[in-house]
Design a protein around this motif. Structure first.
Motif, short mmCIF file in Angstrom:
data_model
loop_
_atom_site.label_atom_id
_atom_site.label_comp_id
_atom_site.label_asym_id
_atom_site.label_seq_id
_atom_site.Cartn_x
_atom_site.Cartn_y
_atom_site.Cartn_z
N MET A 149 55.07 105.27 -35.39
CA MET A 149 55.77 105.49 -34.14
C MET A 149 56.89 106.53 -34.32
N PHE A 150 57.70 106.37 -35.36
CA PHE A 150 58.79 107.32 -35.60
C PHE A 150 58.26 108.72 -35.87
N THR A 151 57.25 108.81 -36.73
CA THR A 151 56.69 110.12 -37.07
C THR A 151 56.03 110.76 -35.86
N LEU A 152 55.29 109.98 -35.09
CA LEU A 152 54.60 110.52 -33.92
C LEU A 152 55.60 111.04 -32.88
N CYS A 153 56.64 110.26 -32.60
CA CYS A 153 57.63 110.69 -31.60
C CYS A 153 58.38 111.93 -32.06
N ASN A 154 58.73 111.99 -33.35
CA ASN A 154 59.42 113.17 -33.85
C ASN A 154 58.53 114.40 -33.83
N ALA A 155 57.25 114.22 -34.14
CA ALA A 155 56.32 115.35 -34.10
C ALA A 155 56.12 115.85 -32.68
N LEU A 156 56.02 114.93 -31.71
CA LEU A 156 55.87 115.35 -30.32
C LEU A 156 57.15 116.01 -29.80
N ALA A 157 58.32 115.57 -30.34
CA ALA A 157 59.58 116.18 -29.90
C ALA A 157 59.68 117.64 -30.31
N VAL A 158 58.95 118.04 -31.33
CA VAL A 158 58.96 119.45 -31.75
C VAL A 158 58.43 120.34 -30.65
N VAL A 159 57.41 119.87 -29.92
CA VAL A 159 56.76 120.69 -28.90
C VAL A 159 57.11 120.22 -27.49
N ALA A 160 58.12 119.36 -27.34
CA ALA A 160 58.49 118.88 -26.01
C ALA A 160 58.95 120.05 -25.14
N SER A 161 58.47 120.09 -23.90
CA SER A 161 58.74 121.24 -23.04
C SER A 161 59.86 121.01 -22.04
N ASP A 162 60.27 119.77 -21.81
CA ASP A 162 61.33 119.50 -20.85
C ASP A 162 62.22 118.38 -21.37
N PHE A 163 63.39 118.25 -20.76
CA PHE A 163 64.38 117.30 -21.23
C PHE A 163 63.94 115.86 -21.02
N GLN A 164 63.27 115.56 -19.90
CA GLN A 164 62.87 114.19 -19.62
C GLN A 164 61.90 113.68 -20.69
N LEU A 165 60.93 114.51 -21.07
CA LEU A 165 59.99 114.12 -22.11
C LEU A 165 60.69 113.94 -23.45
N LEU A 166 61.61 114.85 -23.75
CA LEU A 166 62.36 114.73 -25.00
C LEU A 166 63.19 113.46 -25.03
#
Length: 218
Positions: free
Chosen positions: A1-18
């Protein structure tokens, strides 16, 4: 969960998703720490359980010491996505190490949920819950806003802010270490002293930084 969320945060396109990608691991962080405390306490003799739990707390403080200053340096030197790449790599490595070295702890005497929840009837449990909320709220609240304060109010460079955060984290490790080596028979006074070390030292550090900034401005 931690690794997946951090990896997705790298390519997050907007503030709400981040924001969602940061809130989800923050929700599971205390669950992970509680499991670590339980494993540490169950892996040693009952009289050594407080010291084992304190050593886990030292590890949490060490994560702050290493992780936050490094992420600040990466964000200041490159961008925020590089800091998330660093976190994704570290959490992924910790996941592999946990799977490899943490032993299985089979349940010998299963307890019903009602029996587990019955501890909430004890006043000392609620006192401990309130104390932990206040303690961690003050520590991590100061830690979260300290970098922003030093950058916007004190106008310090990012490299110096990383050093000050490192000092604050080191003081947290020292306090946890004092709690770990204190006698289990008289834990209250040494542990209380050990948790005062970071807060008192932080107050002195902030006053020193503020004085230096005022001196430089005038």
């Amino acid at each position: 969960m931690f690794t997946l969320c951090n990896a997705l945060a790298v390519v997050a396109s907007d503030f709400q998703l981040l924001l969602v990608l940061r809130v989800v691991p923050a929700f599971f962080h205390p669950v992970y720490c509680a499991l670590a405390f339980s494993v540490a306490a169950a892996s040693v003799a009952p009289e050594d359980a407080p010291r084992a739990v304190a050593r886990i707390n030292m590890g949490v403080a060490a994560g702050m010491v290493v992780g936050v200053p490094i992420s600040n340096v990466l964000a200041a030197t490159f961008d925020f996505s590089m800091a998330m790449v660093f976190f994704a790599g570290v959490t992924g490595l910790m996941f592999l190490l946990t799977m490899a070295f943490v032993p299985d702890l089979p349940v010998t005497q299963p307890m019903r949920y009602g029996a587990q929840l019955s501890v909430l009837k004890r006043p000392p449990v609620w006192l401990a819950i309130v104390a932990v909320i206040c303690l961690n709220g003050s520590i991590f609240g100061v830690y979260n806003y300290l970098a922003d304060y030093l950058q916007k109010v004190a106008a310090l460079p990012g490299e110096l802010i990383a050093v000050l955060l490192l000092v604050y984290g080191l003081l947290n490790i020292c306090g946890s270490y004092l709690g770990a080596i204190s006698s289990p028979g008289v834990p209250a006074r040494p542990y209380a002293f050990s948790r005062c070390v970071p807060s008192r030292s932080t107050a002195c550090s902030l006053r020193a930084v503020g004085s230096c900034c005022l001196f430089l401005r005038h």
